[in-house]
Structure formats: C-alpha cells, structure tokens
Scaffold this motif. Sequence first.
Motif, PDB file in Angstrom:
ATOM      1  N   VAL A 164       1.163  54.861 -27.911  1.00  0.00           N
ATOM      2  CA  VAL A 164       2.591  54.943 -28.536  1.00  0.00           C
ATOM      3  C   VAL A 164       3.682  54.189 -27.674  1.00  0.00           C
ATOM      4  O   VAL A 164       4.415  53.528 -28.597  1.00  0.00           O
ATOM      5  N   LEU A 165       3.574  54.114 -26.456  1.00  0.00           N
ATOM      6  CA  LEU A 165       4.342  53.313 -25.684  1.00  0.00           C
ATOM      7  C   LEU A 165       4.350  51.640 -25.932  1.00  0.00           C
ATOM      8  O   LEU A 165       5.498  51.196 -26.232  1.00  0.00           O
ATOM      9  N   SER A 166       3.313  51.223 -26.302  1.00  0.00           N
ATOM     10  CA  SER A 166       3.011  49.790 -26.745  1.00  0.00           C
ATOM     11  C   SER A 166       3.782  49.674 -28.038  1.00  0.00           C
ATOM     12  O   SER A 166       4.339  48.552 -28.389  1.00  0.00           O
ATOM     13  N   ALA A 167       3.572  50.518 -28.842  1.00  0.00           N
ATOM     14  CA  ALA A 167       4.098  50.358 -30.185  1.00  0.00           C
ATOM     15  C   ALA A 167       5.592  50.346 -30.154  1.00  0.00           C
ATOM     16  O   ALA A 167       6.363  49.858 -30.935  1.00  0.00           O
ATOM     17  N   ILE A 168       6.337  51.340 -29.381  1.00  0.00           N
ATOM     18  CA  ILE A 168       7.574  51.488 -29.079  1.00  0.00           C
ATOM     19  C   ILE A 168       8.293  50.074 -28.612  1.00  0.00           C
ATOM     20  O   ILE A 168       9.260  49.903 -28.970  1.00  0.00           O
ATOM     21  N   ARG A 169       7.598  49.519 -27.536  1.00  0.00           N
ATOM     22  CA  ARG A 169       7.785  48.415 -27.231  1.00  0.00           C
ATOM     23  C   ARG A 169       8.061  47.267 -28.050  1.00  0.00           C
ATOM     24  O   ARG A 169       8.865  46.403 -28.158  1.00  0.00           O
ATOM     25  N   ALA A 170       6.974  47.178 -29.069  1.00  0.00           N
ATOM     26  CA  ALA A 170       6.815  46.160 -30.112  1.00  0.00           C
ATOM     27  C   ALA A 170       7.981  46.312 -30.980  1.00  0.00           C
ATOM     28  O   ALA A 170       8.565  45.361 -31.486  1.00  0.00           O
ATOM     29  N   ALA A 171       8.602  47.623 -31.084  1.00  0.00           N
ATOM     30  CA  ALA A 171       9.895  47.842 -32.025  1.00  0.00           C
ATOM     31  C   ALA A 171      11.120  47.637 -31.516  1.00  0.00           C
ATOM     32  O   ALA A 171      12.032  48.041 -32.075  1.00  0.00           O
ATOM     33  N   SER A 172      11.233  47.266 -30.208  1.00  0.00           N
ATOM     34  CA  SER A 172      12.303  47.341 -29.391  1.00  0.00           C
ATOM     35  C   SER A 172      13.170  48.594 -29.305  1.00  0.00           C
ATOM     36  O   SER A 172      14.332  48.602 -29.044  1.00  0.00           O
ATOM     37  N   PHE A 173      12.293  49.703 -28.937  1.00  0.00           N
ATOM     38  CA  PHE A 173      12.913  50.955 -28.803  1.00  0.00           C
ATOM     39  C   PHE A 173      12.875  51.585 -27.502  1.00  0.00           C
ATOM     40  O   PHE A 173      13.419  52.618 -27.176  1.00  0.00           O
ATOM     41  N   GLU A 174      12.401  50.833 -26.780  1.00  0.00           N
ATOM     42  CA  GLU A 174      11.944  51.177 -25.064  1.00  0.00           C
ATOM     43  C   GLU A 174      13.394  51.471 -24.565  1.00  0.00           C
ATOM     44  O   GLU A 174      13.259  52.472 -23.658  1.00  0.00           O
ATOM     45  N   SER A 175      14.271  50.971 -24.701  1.00  0.00           N
ATOM     46  CA  SER A 175      15.675  51.038 -23.917  1.00  0.00           C
ATOM     47  C   SER A 175      16.078  52.157 -24.536  1.00  0.00           C
ATOM     48  O   SER A 175      16.851  53.225 -23.693  1.00  0.00           O
ATOM     49  N   LYS A 176      16.216  52.575 -25.632  1.00  0.00           N
ATOM     50  CA  LYS A 176      16.658  53.980 -26.180  1.00  0.00           C
ATOM     51  C   LYS A 176      15.786  55.065 -25.730  1.00  0.00           C
ATOM     52  O   LYS A 176      16.055  56.137 -25.373  1.00  0.00           O
ATOM     53  N   LEU A 177      14.558  54.615 -25.567  1.00  0.00           N
ATOM     54  CA  LEU A 177      13.641  55.780 -25.126  1.00  0.00           C
ATOM     55  C   LEU A 177      13.955  56.360 -23.700  1.00  0.00           C
ATOM     56  O   LEU A 177      13.629  57.507 -23.519  1.00  0.00           O
ATOM     57  N   LYS A 178      14.518  55.427 -22.980  1.00  0.00           N
ATOM     58  CA  LYS A 178      14.514  55.595 -21.573  1.00  0.00           C
ATOM     59  C   LYS A 178      15.806  56.470 -21.370  1.00  0.00           C
ATOM     60  O   LYS A 178      16.065  57.349 -20.368  1.00  0.00           O
ATOM     61  N   THR A 179      16.499  56.998 -22.524  1.00  0.00           N
ATOM     62  CA  THR A 179      17.684  57.892 -22.306  1.00  0.00           C
ATOM     63  C   THR A 179      17.302  59.145 -22.691  1.00  0.00           C
ATOM     64  O   THR A 179      18.048  60.017 -22.571  1.00  0.00           O
ATOM     65  N   PHE A 180      16.086  59.265 -23.184  1.00  0.00           N
ATOM     66  CA  PHE A 180      15.522  60.668 -23.607  1.00  0.00           C
ATOM     67  C   PHE A 180      14.889  61.513 -22.379  1.00  0.00           C
ATOM     68  O   PHE A 180      13.937  60.741 -21.564  1.00  0.00           O
ATOM     69  N   GLN A 181      15.276  62.479 -21.850  1.00  0.00           N
ATOM     70  CA  GLN A 181      14.725  63.161 -20.812  1.00  0.00           C
ATOM     71  C   GLN A 181      13.386  63.708 -20.980  1.00  0.00           C
ATOM     72  O   GLN A 181      12.877  63.398 -19.955  1.00  0.00           O
ATOM     73  N   ASN A 182      13.045  63.847 -22.323  1.00  0.00           N
ATOM     74  CA  ASN A 182      11.530  64.241 -22.318  1.00  0.00           C
ATOM     75  C   ASN A 182      10.666  62.962 -22.820  1.00  0.00           C
ATOM     76  O   ASN A 182       9.483  63.102 -23.323  1.00  0.00           O
ATOM     77  N   GLY A 183      11.106  61.755 -22.865  1.00  0.00           N
ATOM     78  CA  GLY A 183      10.470  60.613 -23.226  1.00  0.00           C
ATOM     79  C   GLY A 183       9.894  60.884 -24.457  1.00  0.00           C
ATOM     80  O   GLY A 183      10.424  60.970 -25.604  1.00  0.00           O
ATOM     81  N   ILE A 184       8.370  60.397 -24.646  1.00  0.00           N
ATOM     82  CA  ILE A 184       8.010  60.284 -25.997  1.00  0.00           C
ATOM     83  C   ILE A 184       7.679  61.857 -26.464  1.00  0.00           C
ATOM     84  O   ILE A 184       7.480  62.081 -27.531  1.00  0.00           O
ATOM     85  N   ASN A 185       8.089  62.816 -25.878  1.00  0.00           N
ATOM     86  CA  ASN A 185       7.754  64.141 -26.046  1.00  0.00           C
ATOM     87  C   ASN A 185       9.213  64.854 -26.776  1.00  0.00           C
ATOM     88  O   ASN A 185       9.103  66.120 -27.006  1.00  0.00           O
ATOM     89  N   THR A 186      10.081  63.834 -26.722  1.00  0.00           N
ATOM     90  CA  THR A 186      11.397  64.205 -27.249  1.00  0.00           C
ATOM     91  C   THR A 186      11.434  64.656 -28.767  1.00  0.00           C
ATOM     92  O   THR A 186      10.930  63.968 -29.625  1.00  0.00           O
ATOM     93  N   GLN A 187      11.899  65.802 -28.950  1.00  0.00           N
ATOM     94  CA  GLN A 187      11.685  66.467 -30.560  1.00  0.00           C
ATOM     95  C   GLN A 187      12.951  65.708 -31.237  1.00  0.00           C
ATOM     96  O   GLN A 187      14.047  65.488 -30.762  1.00  0.00           O
ATOM     97  N   LEU A 188      12.589  65.070 -32.359  1.00  0.00           N
ATOM     98  CA  LEU A 188      13.554  64.377 -33.313  1.00  0.00           C
ATOM     99  C   LEU A 188      13.934  65.536 -34.329  1.00  0.00           C
ATOM    100  O   LEU A 188      13.208  66.185 -34.910  1.00  0.00           O
ATOM    101  N   THR A 189      15.412  65.231 -34.517  1.00  0.00           N
ATOM    102  CA  THR A 189      16.142  66.158 -35.555  1.00  0.00           C
ATOM    103  C   THR A 189      16.144  67.597 -35.125  1.00  0.00           C
ATOM    104  O   THR A 189      15.603  67.945 -34.269  1.00  0.00           O
ATOM    105  N   THR A 190      17.097  68.462 -35.326  1.00  0.00           N
ATOM    106  CA  THR A 190      17.365  69.643 -34.983  1.00  0.00           C
ATOM    107  C   THR A 190      16.941  70.840 -36.013  1.00  0.00           C
ATOM    108  O   THR A 190      17.249  71.895 -35.869  1.00  0.00           O
ATOM    109  N   GLU A 191      15.909  70.224 -37.030  1.00  0.00           N
ATOM    110  CA  GLU A 191      15.429  71.154 -37.764  1.00  0.00           C
ATOM    111  C   GLU A 191      14.484  72.445 -37.158  1.00  0.00           C
ATOM    112  O   GLU A 191      14.722  73.440 -37.844  1.00  0.00           O
ATOM    113  N   PHE A 192      13.921  72.005 -36.295  1.00  0.00           N
ATOM    114  CA  PHE A 192      13.116  73.217 -35.606  1.00  0.00           C
ATOM    115  C   PHE A 192      13.325  73.144 -34.275  1.00  0.00           C
ATOM    116  O   PHE A 192      12.821  74.018 -33.414  1.00  0.00           O
TER     117      PHE A 192
END
Length: 284
Positions: free
Chosen positions: A144-172
Amino acid sequence: FHNHSQYIEKVKKFIEYEPKIKGTVTQVPSFETLKIRHVDFVYPSSKDGKLTLSDINLDIKKGEKIAFVGYNGAGKTTLVKLLMRLYDCTGGEILYNGKNITAFVPEKYREHIGAVFQDYRIFAATVAENVLGDEYTEDKKENVLSAIRAASFESKLKTFQNGINTQLTTEFSDDGVGLSGGEAQKIAIARVFSHPFELIIMDEPSSALDPIAEFELNQSILKNAENKTVIFISHRLSTTRIADKIYMFANGQIIEQGSHDELMKLNGKYAEMYRVQAKKYRCS
C-alpha cells in the motif's frame, strides 16, 4: 409493497445478468505486444449506426509509453474500452501476443490490465482499503505504501493521524477525511500500482492537478512504471511529451502519429493543439 417490488425486480435482473462477452482460453501469458488491425466500432445503442472508430491500426510493445490525444469525442476512450474487452470490435481485430483477445476469458485477460478512468470513485473505507480495492491486512502494508508513493500521495498521507488506516468520507465515520479532486485522483492512481498489472491505462490521470503537481506525478509514474506498458489519454499535451509514441485522434480515426518532436516538425493538428495550450503558460 408495489414500489418495493419494482426495485427488487431491478436487483434480480442485475444479479441474473449473463455477460455477452465471453472466451474459452483461461491461460493468458505475460504481456508482450498489442496489435490493433483495421478496427471499426459502433456502439450498440447507436441509432444511426455511425462509426465511433474507423480503421484503427497501431502497435504497442512491452515497456512503451503511449499517448492517445485529441479533442472530446475523438474516440480515445472508446479504443481503450475495446483493448480491455468491455466491448468487442464491430470490425477488425485486436491481437494480444499475436492471439485475438476474443479467445480469452475476459476476467483472466483483464487481470493483466490496470486502468484509471475519469469516473473513478472514493469509497467509504480506509485509505488502505481504497488503494487495494480489498480487505487490508498488515502483511499488505508495504504494498500500500509503495503504491501511495508511486501516486505522489505520500506527503498528504503524513498529515493523517491514522495513516493508511484513516477513514475516507464521513459516510460511516464522523472523523472521516474528505479529499480534494486532485487528492482523490492520486488514490485512484495508487490502485493500479498496488497490483502487478503489466499494462496500465490512465484516462486523464492528472486532470484535477495544477501543472506543477502534474509534472511531479508524471515523473513518479515514469519511475515506478519503468518496465510496464502505459497508455495515457490526455487533453493536456504537457503529459504527452514523456510518451515514446503519440497517436492523434480526430473523428474516430488516427490522423497523426509519432514522437512529440516528430509531430511538432510535422506541423499538423498536434502541433497546433500543443501551441494553443502552451500559450496559457507563457508570461504576457
């Protein structure tokens, strides 16, 4: 009850639907070449029978970076749908390693192809689950981390407190994170790098990004897809400069082909389109 029964019928119809696109060969070899020969296509829903694609011929080899360019409605995305066997050609043939793709079981054939279309979706799940399109377990973390780096999303990911376990959208989750258009697009791009696809198709992969972010993303894609075959579909011709070969589409036909430098020397429709776009980035 009457109203509910109408919805149930739609669900039943969907569940019972049998795909019309089929094949018999289950063993699909690693990608080497795609050859498109005299391909025509008419959408089944077309009332006038007008060809969306007409007499398309091109070759794509392993490791090449290919760009399809042209204005809206030129037939670029339609050709990609044919390459993926979302539809079958009306005329002509598409050869995968020399074999007609209609011979392959579609599900097995598509295991070799990763695609990012313009109508991607972000799901009410974690970052990791969105990238994988599957359940996440700890052994998949580096993938997952390798794919995120390839997509240039790594810097944004660092702002998430729970990293790759961060929930996206407020639906749930009330604590779910909302993404901008460009950020969501990067998650969609990360999906194709989280699987060992050999042929990657990117339909307007950077449309929601500014020119600088687009340049950085393109460089990252090139680096991480060095040994993969990539097809870019783009209106923004700054992307096409990195391609080994460019195909210019108009009215369902290929009207020009070559490298960026070759097409600029040709001084045709591609060169005209490129110069019009380049003016937007020049200082007045």
